[in-house]
Design an enzyme around this catalytic site. Structure first.
Site, mmCIF file in Angstrom:
data_model
loop_
_atom_site.group_PDB
_atom_site.id
_atom_site.type_symbol
_atom_site.label_atom_id
_atom_site.label_comp_id
_atom_site.label_asym_id
_atom_site.label_seq_id
_atom_site.Cartn_x
_atom_site.Cartn_y
_atom_site.Cartn_z
ATOM 1 C CD GLU A 1 41.790 40.266 44.141
ATOM 2 O OE1 GLU A 1 42.164 39.657 45.155
ATOM 3 O OE2 GLU A 1 41.493 39.703 43.074
ATOM 4 C CD GLU B 1 41.393 34.222 39.838
ATOM 5 O OE1 GLU B 1 42.113 35.221 40.058
ATOM 6 O OE2 GLU B 1 41.015 33.433 40.725
#
Length: 419
Positions: free
Chosen positions: A334, A223
């Site tokens: 997110e 990520e």
């Protein structure tokens, strides 16, 4: 855990009992009980100092970030330590001990450096100083950083989630994704904003995920993106970050260089440092370009930031499923929703505005691409979009000649339709 609960029992008693009702020996306690909490605090501080010795490697020089360039919640700015590259945290990993950073890999075919933005910098570099060749810049971790953490032992790690599309542990998403094929990398330009984060234990991020395995205990992820995390950094500035796990966020992996794993090769980019400039509503728009891809020769997963700047790589030996390829690529936002007061958080995603507001108002991802088996960058096809709480944060995709595959995403969190 709230910082107030870290204080000793004596201090808590002082807060909740008036002088007339307070006694040296409360009816239901003993001297042992009263001294237990300070002993726990001493043990905690010992753990913290031991961890700091492990994380903060000996530096050949330290650069103090410009204190006037950071938000008021970070009054003295970051300290950037220039650490010899072969002494960086990565090489504490049992599988990497004794190694040195790899040479740069072959770039994916179809990569065009001329299309990249050259505008984004990191705030610490406004000093005009950089780490010497042969060293890497590492944001120094402080005792205060660790005291803010809800768990010293899990410092620098995400809370485990069961599924990508689950709201377990309060994680909410608005993402575009592709699956059902073999993915050897991904690329996108990510609009940078400063969304409001409502609580120290919440965050807001925008990132690329390269994923393999199932959403059970064997999940592998790589990520990278930007995030605002008051718990991790002590301020509300968007910061460049990386993350990895090979066991669904349980015991492996971490943010940035807060554990052994990611090998940094660049002396001008500090992972975890603040990004500048940032976008403004109806004003200037700024983005960062990120490219993650698998080196076909050695198998490592490399990360590039901006215009041709190699940051480093995740060694292939860290992973199980990602030793071969990814089976999903995901782009988007997110947040963590702790439901303060029993209602949805006011923490924002992206710009804090819904996708329908469009350019200059809503945050975007543009030029979404993937790397195929032949190490070639190609446009994403069959992009699906998902917002698991669309009344709080939503997403809308599209395609055009200038931006290729893109989407707008985000939202304000709590509102009339998101109570």
């Amino acid at each position: 855990m709230s910082p107030c609960f870290i204080l000793s029992s004596v201090l808590l008693l002082c807060l909740f009992f008036s002088p007339s009702s307070f006694s040296a020996s409360p009816p239901n306690s003993t001297a042992e009980t009263v001294t237990l909490r300070p002993q726990k605090e001493i043990h905690k501080l010992k753990l913290i100092r031991k961890q700091l010795q492990k994380l903060n490697k000996p530096a050949i020089m330290t650069i103090q970030a410009n204190p006037n360039s950071l938000s008021s919640s970070s009054s003295d700015g970051d300290k950037i330590d220039c650490v010899p590259s072969n002494h960086q945290p990565a090489f504490d990993h049992p599988l990497l001990q004794g190694q040195r950073p790899m040479d740069p890999p072959e770039m994916p075919k179809g990569y065009n450096q001329e299309n990249e933005s050259h505008e984004n910098i990191q705030l610490w570099s406004l000093t005009g100083e950089f780490c010497p060749e042969g060293t890497i810049p590492i944001r120094r971790t402080t005792e205060q950083d660790m005291l803010r953490a809800s768990s010293v032992r899990r410092f620098g790690r995400k809370i485990r989630r069961v599924r990508r599309d689950s709201s377990s542990n309060g994680h909410e998403h608005a993402v575009g994704y592709v699956s059902g094929s073999q993915y050897y990398g991904a690329k996108a330009s990510i609009n940078v904003w400063t969304p409001r984060v409502n609580s120290q234990y919440e965050f807001s991020l925008s990132q690329i995920w390269v994923i393999a395995g199932s959403f059970a205990d064997d999940l592998n992820t790589i990520e990278a993106g930007w995030q605002i995390s008051p718990e991790l950094y002590g301020d509300t500035y968007p910061r460049f970050f990386t993350y990895w796990t090979s066991d669904a966020y349980q015991t492996t992996g971490c943010y940035n260089l807060l554990c052994s794993g990611f090998v940094q090769t660049n002396n001008r980019i500090a992972i975890g440092a603040a990004i500048s400039p940032v976008s403004s509503y109806k004003g200037g728009q700024f983005d960062i370009s990120l490219l993650i891809w698998k080196d076909p020769k050695h198998g490592h997963w490399w990360l590039q930031f901006g215009s041709g700047t190699l940051v480093g790589y995740w060694p292939v030996s860290l992973f199980t499923h990602l030793r071969e390829h990814g089976n999903m690529v995901q782009f988007g936002g997110e947040i963590v929703n702790t439901r303060p007061g029993g209602s949805h958080t006011l923490t924002q995603m992206g710009s804090g505005h819904f996708a329908g507001e469009g350019f200059g108002k809503a945050s975007y991802f543009r030029n979404l691409q993937m790397v195929d088996w032949d190490n070639t960058l190609i446009p994403i096809s069959n992009l699906r979009v998902l917002a698991d709480h669309p009344n709080c944060y939503d997403i809308r995709g599209g395609v055009n000649r200038v931006w290729g595959n893109y989407f707008y995403y985000g939202g304000p969190g709590k509102n009339a339709k998101c109570p």
